[in-house]
Scaffold this motif. Structure first.
Motif, PDB file in Angstrom:
ATOM      1  N   ASP A  32     -14.555 -69.016 -46.609  1.00 14.62           N
ATOM      2  CA  ASP A  32     -14.611 -70.225 -47.444  1.00 14.62           C
ATOM      3  C   ASP A  32     -14.670 -69.919 -48.939  1.00 14.62           C
ATOM      4  OD1 ASP A  32     -17.249 -69.448 -47.659  1.00 14.62           O
ATOM      5  OD2 ASP A  32     -18.078 -71.266 -46.785  1.00 14.62           O
ATOM      6  N   SER A  33     -14.703 -68.652 -49.315  1.00 13.18           N
ATOM      7  CA  SER A  33     -14.565 -68.336 -50.733  1.00 13.18           C
ATOM      8  C   SER A  33     -13.085 -68.327 -51.136  1.00 13.18           C
ATOM      9  CB  SER A  33     -15.208 -66.984 -51.060  1.00 13.18           C
ATOM     10  OG  SER A  33     -14.443 -65.920 -50.526  1.00 13.18           O
ATOM     11  N   TRP A  91     -10.616 -70.280 -49.038  1.00 13.04           N
ATOM     12  CA  TRP A  91      -9.937 -71.443 -48.459  1.00 13.04           C
ATOM     13  C   TRP A  91     -10.838 -72.666 -48.537  1.00 13.04           C
ATOM     14  CZ3 TRP A  91      -4.933 -70.943 -47.249  1.00 13.04           C
ATOM     15  CH2 TRP A  91      -4.438 -69.648 -47.066  1.00 13.04           C
ATOM     16  N   ALA A  92     -10.272 -73.793 -48.973  1.00 17.54           N
ATOM     17  CA  ALA A  92     -10.987 -75.068 -49.034  1.00 17.54           C
ATOM     18  C   ALA A  92     -10.616 -75.902 -47.814  1.00 17.54           C
ATOM     19  CB  ALA A  92     -10.615 -75.823 -50.307  1.00 17.54           C
ATOM     20  N   ALA A  93     -11.608 -76.362 -47.077  1.00 16.05           N
ATOM     21  CA  ALA A  93     -11.361 -77.174 -45.885  1.00 16.05           C
ATOM     22  C   ALA A  93     -10.801 -78.532 -46.274  1.00 16.05           C
ATOM     23  CB  ALA A  93     -12.643 -77.337 -45.086  1.00 16.05           C
ATOM     24  N   VAL A  94      -9.803 -78.976 -45.504  1.00 19.60           N
ATOM     25  CA  VAL A  94      -9.160 -80.270 -45.718  1.00 19.60           C
ATOM     26  C   VAL A  94      -9.548 -81.235 -44.603  1.00 19.60           C
ATOM     27  CG1 VAL A  94      -6.932 -81.461 -45.791  1.00 19.60           C
ATOM     28  CG2 VAL A  94      -7.217 -79.261 -46.949  1.00 19.60           C
ATOM     29  N   TYR A  95      -9.447 -80.765 -43.377  1.00 15.31           N
ATOM     30  CA  TYR A  95      -9.766 -81.596 -42.220  1.00 15.31           C
ATOM     31  C   TYR A  95      -9.814 -80.702 -40.994  1.00 15.31           C
ATOM     32  CZ  TYR A  95      -9.496 -84.977 -38.478  1.00 15.31           C
ATOM     33  OH  TYR A  95      -9.766 -85.693 -37.343  1.00 15.31           O
ATOM     34  N   LYS A 154      -7.685 -71.575 -52.108  1.00 13.48           N
ATOM     35  CA  LYS A 154      -8.448 -71.938 -53.301  1.00 13.48           C
ATOM     36  C   LYS A 154      -7.901 -71.265 -54.551  1.00 13.48           C
ATOM     37  CE  LYS A 154     -13.077 -72.913 -51.533  1.00 13.48           C
ATOM     38  NZ  LYS A 154     -14.487 -72.487 -51.595  1.00 13.48           N
ATOM     39  N   SER A 155      -8.089 -71.960 -55.648  1.00 19.72           N
ATOM     40  CA  SER A 155      -7.812 -71.333 -56.944  1.00 19.72           C
ATOM     41  C   SER A 155      -9.037 -70.516 -57.319  1.00 19.72           C
ATOM     42  CB  SER A 155      -7.547 -72.395 -58.014  1.00 19.72           C
ATOM     43  OG  SER A 155      -8.759 -72.967 -58.446  1.00 19.72           O
ATOM     44  N   PHE A 156      -8.881 -69.683 -58.288  1.00 19.00           N
ATOM     45  CA  PHE A 156     -10.007 -68.898 -58.740  1.00 19.00           C
ATOM     46  C   PHE A 156     -10.829 -69.666 -59.751  1.00 19.00           C
ATOM     47  CE2 PHE A 156      -6.772 -65.912 -57.341  1.00 19.00           C
ATOM     48  CZ  PHE A 156      -7.488 -65.265 -56.356  1.00 19.00           C
ATOM     49  N   VAL A 157     -10.350 -70.860 -60.131  1.00 22.19           N
ATOM     50  CA  VAL A 157     -11.017 -71.657 -61.142  1.00 22.19           C
ATOM     51  C   VAL A 157     -11.955 -72.669 -60.519  1.00 22.19           C
ATOM     52  CG1 VAL A 157     -10.665 -73.204 -63.092  1.00 22.19           C
ATOM     53  CG2 VAL A 157      -9.034 -71.378 -62.658  1.00 22.19           C
ATOM     54  N   SER A 158     -11.415 -73.543 -59.669  1.00 22.07           N
ATOM     55  CA  SER A 158     -12.222 -74.660 -59.169  1.00 22.07           C
ATOM     56  C   SER A 158     -11.594 -75.262 -57.945  1.00 22.07           C
ATOM     57  CB  SER A 158     -12.307 -75.724 -60.268  1.00 22.07           C
ATOM     58  OG  SER A 158     -12.634 -76.967 -59.727  1.00 22.07           O
ATOM     59  N   THR A 159     -12.430 -75.819 -57.058  1.00 26.71           N
ATOM     60  CA  THR A 159     -11.942 -76.655 -55.976  1.00 26.71           C
ATOM     61  C   THR A 159     -12.772 -77.928 -55.911  1.00 26.71           C
ATOM     62  OG1 THR A 159     -13.344 -75.550 -54.363  1.00 26.71           O
ATOM     63  CG2 THR A 159     -11.050 -74.760 -54.560  1.00 26.71           C
TER      64      THR A 159
END
Length: 176
Positions: free
Chosen positions: A23-24, A26-30, A170-175
């Motif tokens: 999870d560092s 990949w951002a969960a969508v569903y 994920k971006s390295f900036v923000s999610t």
């Protein structure tokens, strides 16, 4: 305390669900079934994809055919406006080629993250346009592969696709 005793007496075992992805990165969508994660809004999905360094969405499916356990959707063109396309619904429930969703024109599919990054071994078969059948319908590495699609709205979906999740790189900036 009384709450903990009440819960423990009802056979609740505290813990957490397994980590299916890092999870560092990949951002969960569903997610559904064993991989449940509440859906984000289409606008949040679009923001995540815009911020993604490589415009990659991953679908993991626990019980799918081996070729479909992990699929990487790499966006090539800008998404049509939200007024023209509900992108989350396209992935979840209604896999259509219009507007702006044609294999190897608007997006590419891969069986591994490394292939998606390098642009090698991209999938060559995709079909679309059956109401209430979501990603990836019968798309496959080289030919039609049936019964690996997902849907929130169709009651008669394949058993093997009941435990899946979507993530955005994920971006390295923000999610947030």
């Amino acid at each position: 305390d009384a709450n903990e005793d009440f819960i423990n007496n009802r056979f609740y075992v505290p813990g957490s669900r397994p980590d299916y992805v890092d999870d560092s990165k990949w951002a969960a969508v569903y997610g559904q079934g064993y991989m449940y994660y509440p859906p984000i809004k289409d606008s949040a999905l679009r923001k995540y994809l815009d911020e993604s360094p490589n415009s990659i969405i991953m679908r993991k499916c626990l019980w799918c055919t081996d070729s479909h356990k992990e699929i990487y959707y790499k966006r090539l063109t800008e998404l049509p406006s939200p007024e023209k396309l509900d992108f989350l619904d396209l992935l979840m429930n209604n896999w259509y080629d219009e507007p702006g969703n044609v294999l190897n024109t608007d997006f590419e599919l891969y069986s591994s993250y490394e292939d998606a990054l390098s642009g090698t071994e991209k999938w060559t078969f995709c079909n679309y346009n059956v109401e209430q059948i979501g990603f990836p319908r019968e798309c496959g590495p080289t030919a039609k592969v049936s019964n690996n699609w997902n849907s929130n709205v169709r009651s008669s979906r394949p058993m093997q696709t009941r435990h899946f999740s979507f993530y955005v790189e994920k971006s390295f900036v923000s999610t947030g």
